[in-house]
Design a protein around this motif. Structure first.
Motif, short mmCIF file in Angstrom:
data_model
loop_
_atom_site.label_atom_id
_atom_site.label_comp_id
_atom_site.label_asym_id
_atom_site.label_seq_id
_atom_site.Cartn_x
_atom_site.Cartn_y
_atom_site.Cartn_z
N VAL A 102 0.89 -1.18 -0.04
CA VAL A 102 0.15 0.15 0.08
C VAL A 102 0.84 1.34 0.22
CG1 VAL A 102 -1.92 1.18 1.22
CG2 VAL A 102 -1.68 -1.24 1.17
N VAL A 117 1.80 4.96 0.36
CA VAL A 117 1.16 6.21 0.97
C VAL A 117 1.92 7.47 0.47
CG1 VAL A 117 0.63 4.70 3.05
CG2 VAL A 117 2.94 5.85 2.80
N GLU A 143 -3.06 4.87 -0.56
CA GLU A 143 -3.59 5.95 0.25
C GLU A 143 -3.32 7.14 -0.43
OE1 GLU A 143 -3.63 5.89 4.82
OE2 GLU A 143 -1.80 6.79 4.30
N ASN A 198 -2.84 -1.76 11.48
CA ASN A 198 -1.66 -1.05 10.77
C ASN A 198 -0.62 -0.96 12.01
OD1 ASN A 198 0.16 -0.36 8.79
ND2 ASN A 198 -0.64 1.71 9.34
N HIS A 249 3.93 -0.54 9.06
CA HIS A 249 4.36 0.83 8.37
C HIS A 249 5.55 1.11 9.11
CE1 HIS A 249 2.58 4.96 7.44
NE2 HIS A 249 3.67 5.10 7.97
N GLU A 288 2.60 -0.98 4.43
CA GLU A 288 2.63 0.54 3.55
C GLU A 288 3.96 1.15 3.53
OE1 GLU A 288 -1.61 1.87 5.92
OE2 GLU A 288 0.03 2.81 6.47
#
Ligand code: KIV
Ligand code: ZN
Length: 561
Positions: A49, A51, A85, A222, A257, A281
């Motif tokens: 993902v 960001v 995101e 997360n 993350h 992320e």
């Protein structure tokens, strides 16, 4: 207790005030029992993902505007990212407008889910939901800082108050989402890696329950290493503990993350995946606050080079890099893993030699297996990935400067001009190149290498050949006749030999030059002769229709210089 230095260790104490810093074990409790992550393996890619459009953007001196964000978003979609995101709509007009732009432009493909970020405040949650109105699918991502230092210093709230704030915010999100099947929820306990593990579990389990997560509408929890504090094994222990103790685990997507304050973001993410994380992320090329978020390009290509499908396509890494550099207005370091301008380039002679042998070996093995070079298994020394898989050409692989060796120069000359120097001639040419690069102190391009070769071997010297002819007067007996100019003497000379080269050498004797041909090679683009002339041995080269004779003449001229 400090241990005395070993006898072989001459290091002495520094004057830096290291006593001001506390080790991680004095800052956070890390339950470590029978850890399983050390023997786990990564066999499929986690859900990546990016960001960049939120986290990375917060860290740019000049934030991306909508056209730049859109370019970045389209790049992410084209690369194959499925959850992206896209902003922090309540934090800035730019982020709000960008989310609206995506909605208005119908820019989000059916298989891509945008994520929007929100703090735990009802007014800001409302603004976030206003931004996403009209998006068919969204993850609404709630965050709050949870560690003791942040609770005390930043929020001024205890554990109970933090949980109450989170519960109220999460409840408000659930009400705003109503029954919309397209909205899912994410929670980040910011500063997870400094937070008491039991508190993280309390918050996450409470939200799984409150949001009524199920396997077909899972919640995302997360776990950020907001600021790295420890070696990656510690983060892995923290993640594994949550993974093994979360309730309703099948209804939770466990995400991480990592940031990169200690330079170990990639290692943290990899160990976290071993420890049970299913989603990662990060940002492309590790952009992001301070030292950045974990680099998704490196993570994906690390998997690729383990033979695991990264599920995203970096087959044209330079195009990706250029777009990201344009959007972020930040350069990617030339030594950045996989993507830096210099990372597939060898300057050192031993490496060049090994790589050129490796490439030739690879080509042979591919041919033997009946495979194209792009399909054959990759095992070339010093190159962890085939540059061609990333859209790079082999030209950049070997570059020549004063540290380079004969192998690299020969390889480049062959690639650029089709001239295959005999192995025995390479040291001589390498000395010529090294002299030139030592003098200029810089790298030689393939064109410059060819120019050095031409100047050394293919230009006229003191001994010149004018009109000449050669023919085979009897089987195996060649006769050479020609006009030779040596210094101020010009004369016609003739000679015989088993081939044209030796017949020419015989003719040279008539001009007072005793020439012995020690070696002779005829390649497709040039001929090469190694001659001994008046006690001096030199190589020569010739091209074109009279390559044979020219090669001998070139060697003679190099010997009599
Ligand atoms: O670094 C961080 O902790 C974050 C989250 C709040 C996801 O960006
Ligand atoms: Zn972050």
């Amino acid at each position: 207790m400090t241990t005395a230095p070993a006898v072989w260790d001459p290091q002495r104490p520094s004057r830096m005030p290291y006593h001001r810093y506390r080790p991680y074990q004095d800052r956070v409790h890390v339950p470590a029992g029978d850890r399983r992550w050390p023997s786990a393996r990564i066999e499929r890619a986690p859900l990546w993902v990016p960001v960049d459009l939120r986290d990375g953007n917060q860290a740019l001196a000049e934030p991306m505007d909508t056209p730049r964000k859109r370019r970045f978003f389209d790049l992410l979609v084209a690369t194959g990212f499925k959850e992206i995101e896209v902003g922090y709509p309540s934090a800035s007009r730019t982020d709000f407008d960008f989310v609206r732009h995506l909605v208005a432009d119908g820019a989000v493909p059916d298989d891509v889910t945008p994520v929007v970020f929100t703090p735990a405040r009802t007014d800001l949650i409302d603004r976030t939901f206003d931004a996403i109105a009209g998006l068919p699918r969204t993850v609404v991502h709630l965050y709050i800082a949870t560690s003791p230092v942040w609770r005390d210093v930043v929020l001024g709230r205890g554990r109970d108050e933090v949980w109450r704030t989170v519960r109220e915010a999460a409840g408000h999100m659930a009400r705003r989402a109503g029954n919309a099947p397209g909205v899912r929820f994410q929670f980040s306990p910011e500063t997870f890696n400094l937070t008491e593990p039991d508190f993280v579990l309390e918050l996450c389990d409470g939200l799984t329950e409150l949001w009524d997560a199920s396997p077909d509408r899972p919640v995302i929890h997360n776990l950020p290493a907001t600021v790295e504090i420890a070696t990656p094994n510690v983060y892995a222990d923290q993640v594994e503990y949550i993974h093994r103790n979360l309730s309703r685990r099948g209804s939770v997507i466990l995400s991480v993350h990592p940031h990169n304050d200690r330079g170990t973001g990639v290692a943290c993410a990899e160990l976290a995946v071993l420890a049970g994380a299913q989603r990662v992320e990060g940002c492309l090329f590790g952009n992001g606050e301070r030292t950045g978020n974990v680099d998704l390009v490196t993570l994906a290509l690390n998997l690729y080079t383990q033979g695991v499908d990264p599920m995203v396509d970096f087959g044209d890494i330079d195009a990706v890099r250029e777009t990201v550099e344009h959007c972020n207005r930040l350069p990617v370091h030339p030594r950045h893993p996989y993507a830096g301008e210099l990372v597939h380039t060898a300057f050192s002679g031993t490496h060049q030699d090994a790589i050129s042998k490796g490439l030739a070996h690879h080509a042979r093995r591919a041919a033997e297996a009946g495979l194209s070079e792009r399909e054959a298994p990759w095992e070339v020394p010093y190159l962890p990935v085939d540059p061609a898989d990333l859209g790079r050409s082999y030209e950049a692989v070997i570059r020549v400067n004063s540290q380079s060796g004969k192998g690299g120069m020969a390889y480049l000359l062959s690639q650029y001009a089709g001239i295959d120097l005999p192995p025995d001639m390479r040291p001589e040419f390498a000395r010529i190149v090294q002299e030139a690069t030592d003098d200029s102190g810089r790298e030689a391009t393939p064109k410059e290498l060819y120019e050095l070769f031409r100047a050394a071997y293919l230009t006229e010297g003191a001994v010149r050949l004018h009109a000449w002819s050669a023919h085979e007067e009897a089987p195996g007996v060649h006769r050479f006749v020609g006009t030779l100019e040596a210094g101020d003497r010009v004369g016609d000379h003739e000679g015989t030999g088993a081939c044209v080269a030796t017949a020419f050498a015989d003719a040279l004797a008539g001009a007072g030059l005793a020439v012995r041909i020690l070696d002779f090679t005829q390649g497709p683009a040039a001929a090469f002769a190694k001659c001994r002339v008046a006690g001096v041995t030199a190589w020569g080269a010739g091209t074109g229709p009279s390559a044979t004779v020219r090669a001998v003449l070139s060697a003679v001229n190099r010997a009599v210089r």
